[in-house]
Design a protein around this motif. Structure first.
Motif, PDB file in Angstrom:
ATOM      1  N   ASP A  84       5.873  -2.006  10.787  1.00 44.02           N
ATOM      2  CA  ASP A  84       4.980  -1.215   9.946  1.00 44.02           C
ATOM      3  C   ASP A  84       3.519  -1.524  10.266  1.00 44.02           C
ATOM      4  N   ALA A  85       3.191  -2.791  10.448  1.00 39.27           N
ATOM      5  CA  ALA A  85       1.814  -3.173  10.782  1.00 39.27           C
ATOM      6  C   ALA A  85       1.416  -2.606  12.139  1.00 39.27           C
ATOM      7  N   PHE A  86       2.327  -2.667  13.118  1.00 39.51           N
ATOM      8  CA  PHE A  86       2.038  -2.124  14.437  1.00 39.51           C
ATOM      9  C   PHE A  86       1.899  -0.601  14.372  1.00 39.51           C
ATOM     10  N   GLU A  87       2.762   0.051  13.584  1.00 40.72           N
ATOM     11  CA  GLU A  87       2.666   1.500  13.413  1.00 40.72           C
ATOM     12  C   GLU A  87       1.301   1.867  12.842  1.00 40.72           C
ATOM     13  N   HIS A  88       0.882   1.146  11.828  1.00 40.94           N
ATOM     14  CA  HIS A  88      -0.413   1.418  11.193  1.00 40.94           C
ATOM     15  C   HIS A  88      -1.553   1.205  12.189  1.00 40.94           C
ATOM     16  N   GLN A  89      -1.480   0.116  12.946  1.00 46.33           N
ATOM     17  CA  GLN A  89      -2.532  -0.206  13.901  1.00 46.33           C
ATOM     18  C   GLN A  89      -2.579   0.782  15.065  1.00 46.33           C
ATOM     19  N   LEU A  90      -1.433   1.183  15.568  1.00 39.95           N
ATOM     20  CA  LEU A  90      -1.368   2.022  16.763  1.00 39.95           C
ATOM     21  C   LEU A  90      -1.454   3.528  16.482  1.00 39.95           C
ATOM     22  N   THR A  91      -1.046   3.940  15.276  1.00 34.18           N
ATOM     23  CA  THR A  91      -1.016   5.378  14.976  1.00 34.18           C
ATOM     24  C   THR A  91      -1.854   5.769  13.760  1.00 34.18           C
ATOM     25  N   GLU A  92      -2.206   4.791  12.943  1.00 36.41           N
ATOM     26  CA  GLU A  92      -2.896   5.041  11.673  1.00 36.41           C
ATOM     27  C   GLU A  92      -2.111   5.982  10.785  1.00 36.41           C
ATOM     28  N   ALA A  93      -0.781   6.013  10.974  1.00 32.64           N
ATOM     29  CA  ALA A  93       0.085   6.905  10.199  1.00 32.64           C
ATOM     30  C   ALA A  93       1.219   6.094   9.558  1.00 32.64           C
ATOM     31  N   PRO A 146      11.208   1.505  13.845  1.00 27.23           N
ATOM     32  CA  PRO A 146      10.313   2.297  14.680  1.00 27.23           C
ATOM     33  C   PRO A 146       8.841   1.975  14.454  1.00 27.23           C
ATOM     34  N   VAL A 147       8.086   2.077  15.552  1.00 26.70           N
ATOM     35  CA  VAL A 147       6.642   1.883  15.519  1.00 26.70           C
ATOM     36  C   VAL A 147       5.930   3.219  15.690  1.00 26.70           C
ATOM     37  N   GLY A 148       6.497   4.089  16.517  1.00 27.04           N
ATOM     38  CA  GLY A 148       5.895   5.392  16.745  1.00 27.04           C
ATOM     39  C   GLY A 148       6.608   6.114  17.871  1.00 27.04           C
ATOM     40  N   ARG A 149       6.226   7.324  18.101  1.00 21.39           N
ATOM     41  CA  ARG A 149       6.789   8.082  19.224  1.00 21.39           C
ATOM     42  C   ARG A 149       6.168   7.530  20.510  1.00 21.39           C
ATOM     43  N   ALA A 150       7.010   7.204  21.468  1.00 24.36           N
ATOM     44  CA  ALA A 150       6.560   6.524  22.681  1.00 24.36           C
ATOM     45  C   ALA A 150       5.469   7.287  23.419  1.00 24.36           C
ATOM     46  N   ASP A 151       5.540   8.605  23.415  1.00 25.00           N
ATOM     47  CA  ASP A 151       4.535   9.386  24.132  1.00 25.00           C
ATOM     48  C   ASP A 151       3.235   9.535  23.355  1.00 25.00           C
ATOM     49  N   ALA A 152       3.179   9.018  22.131  1.00 29.69           N
ATOM     50  CA  ALA A 152       1.989   9.168  21.301  1.00 29.69           C
ATOM     51  C   ALA A 152       1.270   7.845  21.032  1.00 29.69           C
ATOM     52  N   ILE A 153       1.793   6.731  21.554  1.00 27.63           N
ATOM     53  CA  ILE A 153       1.135   5.444  21.322  1.00 27.63           C
ATOM     54  C   ILE A 153       0.856   4.759  22.652  1.00 27.63           C
ATOM     55  N   ASP A 154      -0.015   3.782  22.600  1.00 30.13           N
ATOM     56  CA  ASP A 154      -0.346   2.968  23.770  1.00 30.13           C
ATOM     57  C   ASP A 154       0.738   1.899  23.900  1.00 30.13           C
ATOM     58  N   LEU A 155       1.672   2.103  24.828  1.00 31.69           N
ATOM     59  CA  LEU A 155       2.805   1.183  24.972  1.00 31.69           C
ATOM     60  C   LEU A 155       2.369  -0.207  25.422  1.00 31.69           C
ATOM     61  N   ARG A 156       1.334  -0.284  26.220  1.00 30.40           N
ATOM     62  CA  ARG A 156       0.834  -1.607  26.632  1.00 30.40           C
ATOM     63  C   ARG A 156       0.346  -2.389  25.411  1.00 30.40           C
ATOM     64  N   SER A 157      -0.366  -1.721  24.525  1.00 31.51           N
ATOM     65  CA  SER A 157      -0.826  -2.384  23.295  1.00 31.51           C
ATOM     66  C   SER A 157       0.359  -2.840  22.455  1.00 31.51           C
ATOM     67  N   LEU A 158       1.392  -2.004  22.385  1.00 32.61           N
ATOM     68  CA  LEU A 158       2.592  -2.397  21.645  1.00 32.61           C
ATOM     69  C   LEU A 158       3.207  -3.654  22.250  1.00 32.61           C
ATOM     70  N   ARG A 177       0.826  -1.219   0.000  1.00 34.77           N
ATOM     71  CA  ARG A 177       0.000   0.000   0.000  1.00 34.77           C
ATOM     72  C   ARG A 177       0.857   1.265   0.000  1.00 34.77           C
ATOM     73  N   ASP A 178       2.012   1.221  -0.679  1.00 34.73           N
ATOM     74  CA  ASP A 178       2.908   2.375  -0.788  1.00 34.73           C
ATOM     75  C   ASP A 178       3.400   2.891   0.558  1.00 34.73           C
ATOM     76  N   ARG A 179       3.361   2.040   1.566  1.00 32.47           N
ATOM     77  CA  ARG A 179       3.908   2.415   2.867  1.00 32.47           C
ATOM     78  C   ARG A 179       5.407   2.181   2.845  1.00 32.47           C
ATOM     79  N   THR A 180       6.120   2.987   3.604  1.00 33.16           N
ATOM     80  CA  THR A 180       7.564   2.794   3.740  1.00 33.16           C
ATOM     81  C   THR A 180       7.873   2.569   5.212  1.00 33.16           C
ATOM     82  N   GLN A 181       9.014   1.975   5.461  1.00 35.34           N
ATOM     83  CA  GLN A 181       9.413   1.719   6.836  1.00 35.34           C
ATOM     84  C   GLN A 181      10.920   1.846   6.947  1.00 35.34           C
TER      85      GLN A 181
END
Length: 130
Positions: A118-127, A58-70, A33-37
């Protein structure tokens, strides 16, 4: 046995290198889906009597995601573990360089860590920041 130079040359010929130093490379892979990682590979010489490679993505910025979910997501993966480094949540995996086959023991875990990050980033941040 593959050397750090072999790993560098392998990465340079296959991926877009973004940054490089004597002990690490940061590069980008293109996914679905044209995503990069982004991914970083560190050379860890003489750890426990031998050299290792640390693969992190990387999955996301730690202060912007649910770390427990990660952590729960990372717990379902057969490869890689979750960590926070410099405020960035990562998936990380290490492989020994002793008797390393670049195609089987480096590229396979590399692609697995990157796909999961990348899948976790998409799921946790939608970005697609990383």
């Amino acid at each position: 046995m593959a050397s750090w130079t072999d790993v560098i040359n392998f990465v340079r010929t296959r991926y877009e290198v973004l940054e490089e130093s004597d002990g690490w490379l940061r590069f980008r892979l293109t996914g679905p889906r044209d995503r990069t990682q982004q991914v970083t590979v560190h050379h860890l010489p003489d750890l426990d009597g031998g050299a290792w490679l640390e693969i992190s993505s990387p999955v996301g910025r730690a202060d912007a995601i649910d770390l427990r979910s990660l952590l729960e997501l990372a717990g379902t993966a057969a490869i890689g573990g979750a960590a926070v480094v410099d405020g960035v949540a990562l998936l990380k995996h290490t492989v020994p360089m002793e008797d390393l086959s670049i195609f089987h023991e480096f590229e396979r875990p590399l692609k697995s860590v990157v796909a999961r990050a990348d899948a976790f980033e998409h799921q946790l941040t939608e970005a697609d920041e990383f």
